[in-house]
Design an enzyme around this catalytic site. Structure first.
Site, PDB file in Angstrom:
ATOM      1  N   SER A 149       0.853  -1.193   0.000  1.00 23.75           N
ATOM      2  CA  SER A 149       0.000   0.000   0.000  1.00 23.75           C
ATOM      3  C   SER A 149       0.882   1.234   0.000  1.00 23.75           C
ATOM      4  O   SER A 149       2.026   1.188   0.490  1.00 23.75           O
ATOM      5  CB  SER A 149      -0.887   0.008   1.259  1.00 23.75           C
ATOM      6  N   TYR A 162      -1.429  -0.054  10.651  1.00 22.31           N
ATOM      7  CA  TYR A 162      -1.653  -0.574   9.301  1.00 22.31           C
ATOM      8  C   TYR A 162      -0.468  -0.217   8.404  1.00 22.31           C
ATOM      9  O   TYR A 162       0.076  -1.094   7.702  1.00 22.31           O
ATOM     10  CB  TYR A 162      -2.939   0.013   8.719  1.00 22.31           C
TER      11      TYR A 162
END
Length: 254
Positions: A149, A162
């Site tokens: 990501s 995250y």
């Protein structure tokens, strides 16, 4: 749907295949002639997807598995090899995103993200890298694709844990190139930006949902199929060409 004809007869394993990017990747690889093994915890959705791929002329196997459980991953590997033989293309796509302020101290969510996004990926790598090495040794193309990501290198408030898991995955991919590249196994790390997936369905904070909705309204969203197209492209290059790091963003996302 884009199709890459030189993916024909490859054997691909896709984690998180029940929805979103994983589903789109599985459908593209299946349409391109690869045998696709579909891993996820959601057996019903996997079966539906496998049936669709087969109905469209592809070859697919639904393999329910929990990446947070080593025994489950080992059992999945045994079934995939029994049905399809050794794997030569692995897509580590499974992930969970649970943003909250660090002061909330949500250790349950921290552990879930670490276990899925990082340790789950490591279990898949440990299990299937021998297949990739053997495929490369036999002169075939071999690929490990990790879906990370942009959170791996960009800072977003409330996404610290995250982002840390994705930063670890990105660095893991780079490190593995030093081990696997000399054995002719390609390692590609893909970092999508704002993308239409089911990750937001995991959120239990109305504030976090509102923040994401505002971001998506500003930047627009990539589709899961557009990320799948990137995977199809990188894995269909000549075997001596490794696109090691790709960042994919909507044009309006900074």
């Amino acid at each position: 749907m884009t199709s890459y004809e030189n993916l024909t007869d490859r054997t691909a394993l896709i984690t998180g295949a029940a929805s979103g990017m994983g589903e789109a990747i599985a459908r593209l690889l299946g349409a391109s002639g690869a045998r696709v093994a579909l891993l996820s915890r959601r057996a019903d959705r996997l079966t539906t997807l496998a049936d669709k791929i087969i109905a469209d002329g592809g070859r697919a196997l639904a393999v329910p598995a929990d990446l947070t459980d080593s025994a489950s991953v080992d059992a999945a590997a045994a079934r995939v090899r029994a049905e399809f033989g050794p794997v030569d293309l692995v897509v580590n796509n499974a992930g969970v995103m649970l943003p909250n302020p660090i002061t909330d101290g949500r250790e349950d969510q921290w552990q879930r993200m670490i276990d899925t996004n990082l340790v789950g990926a490591l279990r898949v790598i440990r299990t299937f890298v021998p297949d990739l090495v053997e495929s490369a040794r036999a002169g075939r193309t071999a690929d490990l694709v990790d879906i990370s990501s942009i959170g791996a290198h960009m800072v977003f408030p409330n996404y610290a844990v995250y982002s840390a898991t994705k930063a670890a995955l990105t660095h893991l991919s780079a490190s593995l190139r030093s081990e696997l590249g000399p054995q002719d196994v390609r390692v590609t790390n893909i970092e999508p930006g704002a993308t239409q997936t089911e990750l937001t369905d995991h959120l239990d904070s109305a504030e976090m949902v509102a923040q994401l909705d505002a971001l998506f309204t500003t930047t627009g969203l990539l589709s899961a199929e557009e990320i799948a197209d990137v995977v199809g492209y990188v894995t269909s290059r000549p075997r001596h060409v490794n696109l090691r790091q790709i960042v994919v963003l909507p044009t309006r996302q900074a």
